[in-house]
Write a protein that holds these residues in place. Structure first.
Motif, PDB file in Angstrom:
ATOM      1  N   SER A   4       0.824  -1.202   0.000  1.00 15.12           N
ATOM      2  CA  SER A   4       0.000   0.000   0.000  1.00 15.12           C
ATOM      3  C   SER A   4       0.859   1.253   0.000  1.00 15.12           C
ATOM      4  O   SER A   4       0.549   2.241  -0.665  1.00 15.12           O
ATOM      5  N   ALA A   8       1.138   4.248  -2.857  1.00 17.23           N
ATOM      6  CA  ALA A   8       1.001   5.671  -2.549  1.00 17.23           C
ATOM      7  C   ALA A   8       2.141   6.465  -3.165  1.00 17.23           C
ATOM      8  O   ALA A   8       1.944   7.577  -3.664  1.00 17.23           O
ATOM      9  N   THR A  69      -1.824   5.726   4.207  1.00 20.77           N
ATOM     10  CA  THR A  69      -2.295   4.610   3.395  1.00 20.77           C
ATOM     11  C   THR A  69      -3.425   3.870   4.091  1.00 20.77           C
ATOM     12  O   THR A  69      -3.709   4.090   5.273  1.00 20.77           O
TER      13      THR A  69
END
Length: 235
Positions: A4, A8, A69
């Motif tokens: 994640s 990002a 995130t």
């Protein structure tokens, strides 16, 4: 598969690409007769979820741009200083998915998205320049994404340190001093890695005299040594 945090950082490529555009003569036109706003260290200039569509042109200080995130980790996309802009992703979508926080006392000038569009409509050469810059910047950004997704912790760290030297560095003997105080946690947030791994990698570079700290806690970087290490590791 990317984590994640790494996803990002991929989103950050667009932010960095857009941020390079609003400078020079266009910036001077947009900021004419607009008063600055002051933010204390640690204050949010804008936060994720905000609906406002304003760009913030940094006049003084340093700003970190990032997001939290889905798994709860903060990721720092980039650091912006005097002459840079933050909040540019509002040109793509609202509400905002990123956030900007002052790393030190900071002054910014806010310009609405509508005012920027009006200015571009009256300046065709500037619009053409922006389209050219977007194409070039996105090409470079995708190359950076590929490297970020495949490199190990040490290579990522060296890449981040070299970027900091370029963005915020000033000469200090044979070192380059990063003119902002950054914690190991904040550095780890810039490279989608854990603070523990960053600490180990920093200690390795420090033991090899490539990295040190000033009395004020600023990073001191031997840029030539870091570039040579990075170059040799990719041969």
């Amino acid at each position: 598969m990317l984590t994640s945090s790494e996803s990002a950082l991929q989103n950050a490529s667009l932010s960095s690409a857009l941020a390079t555009i609003f400078r020079g003569k266009l910036c001077e036109t947009l900021l004419h007769n607009r008063p600055p706003r002051t933010f204390a260290k640690g204050s949010a200039i804008y936060d994720a979820g905000d609906d406002g569509r304003s760009f913030f042109f940094v006049q003084r200080g340093v700003v970190k741009v990032g997001a939290v995130t889905d798994d709860g980790h903060e990721v720092i996309y980039d650091l912006r200083k005097e002459g840079d802009v933050v909040g540019e992703l509002c040109a793509c979508e609202t509400p905002r998915r990123d956030r900007a926080v002052a790393l030190e006392p900071t002054e910014v000038i806010a310009v609405s998205y509508e005012d920027i569009l009006d200015s571009l409509q009256q300046n065709r050469p500037a619009l053409q320049e922006i389209l050219d810059v977007i194409c070039r910047a996105l090409s470079v950004a995708y190359d950076q994404i590929s490297l970020l997704s495949s490199d190990g912790t040490l290579d990522r760290l060296i890449k981040v340190l070299l970027r900091l030297a370029k963005q915020l560095g000033r000469p200090s003997g044979h070192f380059v001093e990063v003119d902002a105080y950054l914690t190991q946690e904040e550095i780890s947030q810039m490279m989608a890695s854990s603070r523990e791994r960053v600490s180990v990698a920093l200690n390795l570079l420090r033991n090899r005299a490539m990295v040190d700290y000033s009395r004020g806690g600023h990073l001191l970087l031997d840029v030539n040594a870091l570039e040579n290490w990075r170059g040799s590791s990719h041969q």
